[in-house]
Scaffold this motif. Structure first.
Motif, PDB file in Angstrom:
ATOM      1  N   ILE A  68       0.862  -1.172   0.000  1.00 44.99           N
ATOM      2  CA  ILE A  68       0.000   0.000   0.000  1.00 44.99           C
ATOM      3  C   ILE A  68       0.902   1.227   0.000  1.00 44.99           C
ATOM      4  CG2 ILE A  68      -1.997  -1.060   1.101  1.00 44.99           C
ATOM      5  CD1 ILE A  68      -1.058   0.172   3.763  1.00 44.99           C
ATOM      6  N   GLU A  69       0.413   2.300  -0.619  1.00 43.92           N
ATOM      7  CA  GLU A  69       1.187   3.542  -0.656  1.00 43.92           C
ATOM      8  C   GLU A  69       0.380   4.710  -0.107  1.00 43.92           C
ATOM      9  OE1 GLU A  69       0.369   4.999  -5.249  1.00 43.92           O
ATOM     10  OE2 GLU A  69       2.101   3.706  -4.859  1.00 43.92           O
ATOM     11  N   THR A  70      -0.745   4.392   0.558  1.00 46.15           N
ATOM     12  CA  THR A  70      -1.595   5.406   1.184  1.00 46.15           C
ATOM     13  C   THR A  70      -2.198   4.818   2.450  1.00 46.15           C
ATOM     14  OG1 THR A  70      -3.744   4.787   0.217  1.00 46.15           O
ATOM     15  CG2 THR A  70      -2.271   6.166  -1.141  1.00 46.15           C
ATOM     16  N   PRO A  71      -2.814   5.656   3.302  1.00 48.62           N
ATOM     17  CA  PRO A  71      -3.692   5.121   4.351  1.00 48.62           C
ATOM     18  C   PRO A  71      -4.869   4.366   3.742  1.00 48.62           C
ATOM     19  CG  PRO A  71      -3.078   7.395   4.820  1.00 48.62           C
ATOM     20  CD  PRO A  71      -2.638   7.115   3.401  1.00 48.62           C
ATOM     21  N   ILE A  72      -5.744   3.839   4.601  1.00 50.16           N
ATOM     22  CA  ILE A  72      -6.916   3.074   4.172  1.00 50.16           C
ATOM     23  C   ILE A  72      -8.151   3.765   4.729  1.00 50.16           C
ATOM     24  CG2 ILE A  72      -8.119   0.859   4.323  1.00 50.16           C
ATOM     25  CD1 ILE A  72      -5.259  -0.371   4.839  1.00 50.16           C
ATOM     26  N   LEU A  73      -9.127   4.047   3.858  1.00 50.49           N
ATOM     27  CA  LEU A  73     -10.366   4.706   4.277  1.00 50.49           C
ATOM     28  C   LEU A  73     -11.559   3.784   4.083  1.00 50.49           C
ATOM     29  CD1 LEU A  73     -10.074   8.369   2.949  1.00 50.49           C
ATOM     30  CD2 LEU A  73      -9.192   7.368   5.045  1.00 50.49           C
ATOM     31  N   LEU A  74     -12.540   3.902   4.984  1.00 50.88           N
ATOM     32  CA  LEU A  74     -13.803   3.173   4.891  1.00 50.88           C
ATOM     33  C   LEU A  74     -14.943   4.165   4.930  1.00 50.88           C
ATOM     34  CD1 LEU A  74     -13.044   0.379   7.535  1.00 50.88           C
ATOM     35  CD2 LEU A  74     -12.592   0.315   5.065  1.00 50.88           C
ATOM     36  N   THR A  75     -16.062   3.841   4.214  1.00 50.80           N
ATOM     37  CA  THR A  75     -17.209   4.742   4.167  1.00 50.80           C
ATOM     38  C   THR A  75     -18.439   3.970   3.714  1.00 50.80           C
ATOM     39  OG1 THR A  75     -17.929   6.919   3.400  1.00 50.80           O
ATOM     40  CG2 THR A  75     -16.806   5.508   1.782  1.00 50.80           C
TER      41      THR A  75
END
Length: 321
Positions: A68-75
């Motif tokens: 991964i190269e970013t944080p992880i978002l949930l929605t």
């Protein structure tokens, strides 16, 4: 297995969680951000898909490159793409030279309790979840991306848990040096879930039936974080165990369910032997099971869009008799 001091995904050193919650006027939705230290330089990761009826933006690149190269978002489901666009702006602001980025955004459908077609999440909501991410104990239940979700016939939401495990006594190869843990005495595995799936709630093997909730969705997003020195292939094995753990709380793995797990490590020096994975597998199974139960026991009865109600699980029904 023993829990971390917070019994949360934030027990993994360097992992932070931020959440934005939107309620009122027919809305129950939000954003949950999992922000690991060192994401800017990529971290080993893997994705497992139990049933792919859902959206997990960025999946193919994680599978191809193993990072991964970013944080992880949930929605919520219909806000996924607005969240991804706002997330991309946040990322571009931090890297003025970037010409390619792979934001990771997952979802479950909160349309039973929230007016999902309004897609109410704005860049301000996304940026606030990222900017306020903390290593403290994350809020659970009706918060962030779990504000409008339900599972196993009851109100659910966000849940988290962790397990500590000792460093293995053997090295990965006869000539290798045994991996050094980043926490004195061993390593940590943490789980965070966005629970929104069907089945019959099962607590320590005992069914707790409820009236089914007539809702679209029936999905689950699971994020596994660890400081174990694992490679992407091994993280994929952990991610699959996370989906297996859903069965322990009664998931029926419905055909309309999007069941995903993404696992990452904050260690960039893989040196863990496959024959030592028994304890990490157990840690994942236990932490996901408890995180799913926490998502239910920490939730409260919620009435939302068009008067729909999801009832909190009565605690007296799940206490030992």
């Amino acid at each position: 297995m023993p829990t971390g001091s917070l019994n949360a995904i934030t027990d993994v050193p360097g992992v932070r969680v931020g959440q934005t919650t939107i309620t009122g006027d027919g809305l129950n939705t939000g954003v949950t951000a999992i922000v690991p230290e060192g994401w800017e330089g990529t971290l080993p990761a893997a994705v497992a898909v139990g049933n792919g009826y859902g959206k997990l933006i960025g999946t193919t690149q994680v599978e191809e490159l193993g990072v991964i190269e970013t944080p992880i978002l949930l929605t919520g489901t219909l806000s996924t793409f607005r969240v991804a666009d706002a997330f991309l702006t946040w990322l571009l602001d931090r890297d003025p030279h970037a010409t390619s980025l792979n934001p990771i955004v997952g979802e479950t459908n909160d349309g039973h309790l929230s007016d999902i077609r309004r897609r109410p999440i704005t860049p301000a909501h996304v940026h606030a979840a990222l900017d306020t991410a903390s290593s403290a104990l994350p809020a659970e239940g009706c918060v962030g991306a779990g504000t409008g979700t339900a599972a196993l016939g009851f109100k659910a939401g966000i849940g988290t848990a962790s397990r500590n495990l000792p460093a293995p006594s053997r090295a990965a190869t006869p000539s290798a040096v045994a991996p050094a843990p980043s926490r004195a005495g061993g390593y940590t595995v943490g789980a965070l879930v966005q629970a929104n799936f069907s089945g019959v709630l099962t607590v320590l093997g005992r069914p707790v039936p409820a009236e089914p909730i007539d809702a679209d969705g029936n999905s689950c997003m699971i994020v596994i974080a660890t400081d174990l020195p694992l490679d992407s292939r091994q993280l994929g094995r952990l991610a699959r165990r996370a989906i297996f753990a859903m069965a322990r709380v009664g998931s029926d793995y419905a055909p309309g369910s999007g069941d995903y797990a993404i696992a990452f490590t904050t260690s960039r020096t893989p040196s863990y032997a496959d024959h030592d994975l028994r304890a990490p597998f157990q840690a994942v199974t236990e932490s996901v099971e408890e995180a799913l139960l926490n998502s239910l026991t920490m939730a409260r009865t919620t009435t939302g869009f068009q008067g729909h109600t999801a009832y909190a699980v009565p605690h007296d029904r799940i206490r030992p008799q």
